[in-house]
Design a protein around this motif. Structure first.
Motif, PDB file in Angstrom:
ATOM      1  N   ARG A 208       0.790  -1.221  -0.015  1.00  0.00           N
ATOM      2  CA  ARG A 208      -0.042   0.019  -0.208  1.00  0.00           C
ATOM      3  C   ARG A 208       0.779   1.236  -0.098  1.00  0.00           C
ATOM      4  NH1 ARG A 208      -2.988  -1.363   3.915  1.00  0.00           N
ATOM      5  NH2 ARG A 208      -4.942  -1.717   2.950  1.00  0.00           N
ATOM      6  N   LYS A 209       1.945   1.403   0.889  1.00  0.00           N
ATOM      7  CA  LYS A 209       2.782   2.475   0.788  1.00  0.00           C
ATOM      8  C   LYS A 209       3.344   2.821  -0.424  1.00  0.00           C
ATOM      9  CE  LYS A 209       6.511  -0.282   2.812  1.00  0.00           C
ATOM     10  NZ  LYS A 209       7.359  -0.251   4.131  1.00  0.00           N
ATOM     11  N   TYR A 210       3.672   1.818  -1.138  1.00  0.00           N
ATOM     12  CA  TYR A 210       4.484   1.802  -2.532  1.00  0.00           C
ATOM     13  C   TYR A 210       3.302   2.498  -3.506  1.00  0.00           C
ATOM     14  CZ  TYR A 210       7.989  -1.068  -0.394  1.00  0.00           C
ATOM     15  OH  TYR A 210       8.995  -1.390   0.372  1.00  0.00           O
ATOM     16  N   ALA A 211       2.033   1.941  -3.333  1.00  0.00           N
ATOM     17  CA  ALA A 211       1.136   2.517  -4.209  1.00  0.00           C
ATOM     18  C   ALA A 211       0.712   3.931  -4.148  1.00  0.00           C
ATOM     19  CB  ALA A 211      -0.257   1.510  -4.078  1.00  0.00           C
ATOM     20  N   ILE A 212       0.894   4.326  -2.771  1.00  0.00           N
ATOM     21  CA  ILE A 212       0.478   5.653  -2.708  1.00  0.00           C
ATOM     22  C   ILE A 212       1.379   6.575  -3.269  1.00  0.00           C
ATOM     23  CG2 ILE A 212       0.436   7.373  -0.920  1.00  0.00           C
ATOM     24  CD1 ILE A 212      -0.689   5.197   0.877  1.00  0.00           C
ATOM     25  N   VAL A 213       2.980   6.239  -3.178  1.00  0.00           N
ATOM     26  CA  VAL A 213       3.814   7.123  -3.777  1.00  0.00           C
ATOM     27  C   VAL A 213       3.792   7.075  -5.381  1.00  0.00           C
ATOM     28  CG1 VAL A 213       6.353   7.020  -4.267  1.00  0.00           C
ATOM     29  CG2 VAL A 213       5.480   6.539  -1.912  1.00  0.00           C
ATOM     30  N   ILE A 214       3.295   5.703  -5.790  1.00  0.00           N
ATOM     31  CA  ILE A 214       2.973   5.686  -7.279  1.00  0.00           C
ATOM     32  C   ILE A 214       2.032   6.417  -7.868  1.00  0.00           C
ATOM     33  CG2 ILE A 214       2.389   3.899  -9.224  1.00  0.00           C
ATOM     34  CD1 ILE A 214       4.495   1.803  -7.623  1.00  0.00           C
TER      35      ILE A 214
END
Length: 280
Positions: A208-214
């Motif tokens: 999820r945290k990577y998805a937010i950045v992406i």
């Protein structure tokens, strides 16, 4: 499983003939829709300008006429062509999608066709929802943001007024529609990937945290360089990612139920074979 395939295996030449037929239908639908849209291109462009008018009203400039300009003789003509192509793609999409489905359906099993159909319906619906969000909310917000930069002129100030070019305004609204439309396909894509076991709900939640950045990076690439449109695209993308986790979890639960049902049916079948018919 031989009875589950809709059609018998076909030689390559028959596949090519089928492909040509489907392409002809798809191209024909797009061409007819293009001609109709080109005939009404000015009316369609005026329809697309409505969010700009709303933004002018929001900015307290209702007294001002909404004006767009073109600086090259051929600019508005090519803009009308782009409007017609954009409208034709939207109008002809159901025909194009149905032709794609008719081409691939004979090679699918019945359960695969039943699983594929809901996504064929959901995809254009989600795209239209994204486009409607752009038209009724984000385009007026973006134009209001740009209008707020105007200067009225006076002591120590020059008068600076926003006069968008027709081609640039169309590019702005089309890029926003396509960006939001593509992002709104996220639940469809992730659900399909979950069905084939490519992703899991737990794996999506852990990333999820990577998805937010992406989401913010993609928003910065796909939208104009203003914070309103970038945040406006990133936030729905994050929400859609959460929806994707939920849909993936539903797919996994359904897969577990189907596996349990097959296990029960198999055990009952084995039990009946073991007992056999009673002898007299």
């Amino acid at each position: 499983m031989s009875g589950d395939i809709e059609d018998r295996p076909q030689p390559l030449i028959e596949h090519l003939i089928e492909l040509r037929t489907r392409l002809m239908w798809a191209v024909g639908a797009f061409f007819i829709a293009f001609l109709v849209c080109f005939y009404f291109a000015k009316q369609l462009f005026n329809f697309l300008v409505l969010p700009f008018k709303w933004a002018v009203s929001w900015a307290g400039l209702s007294h001002r006429n909404v004006e767009l300009i073109y600086t090259a003789p051929q600019e508005f003509f090519f803009t009308q062509i782009k409007v017609a192509m954009f409208g034709a793609l939207v109008i002809a999409f159901p025909v194009i999608a149905s032709q794609i489905y008719k081409f691939v359906a004979p090679g699918l099993y019945k359960n695969e066709r039943a699983a594929f159909l809901p996504f064929l319906i959901a995809s254009p619906v989600l795209f239209l929802i994204g486009g409607a969000l752009v038209y009724f909310f984000f385009t007026p917000m973006v134009m209001w943001f740009f209008l707020a930069m105007e200067q009225g002129g006076g002591e120590g100030q020059v008068a600076i007024q926003l006069l968008p070019k027709v081609s640039e305004y169309l590019s702005l609204i089309m890029s926003l529609v396509f960006a939001f439309g593509l992002v709104f396909q996220l639940p469809v894509v992730t659900t399909l990937l979950a069905r084939v076991g490519f992703v899991t709900a737990q794996g999506l939640a852990e990333k999820r945290k990577y998805a937010i950045v992406i989401a913010f990076v993609v928003a910065a690439v796909l939208t104009p360089p203003d914070p309103v449109s970038q945040i406006g695209l990133a936030l729905p993308a994050i929400l859609l990612y959460e929806i994707s986790i939920y849909t993936a979890r539903l797919v996994e639960r359904q897969r577990e139920r189907d596996a349990l049902a097959r296990e029960v049916a198999s055990s009952q079948e084995s039990s009946s074979e073991t007992t056999g018919p009673a002898k007299g």
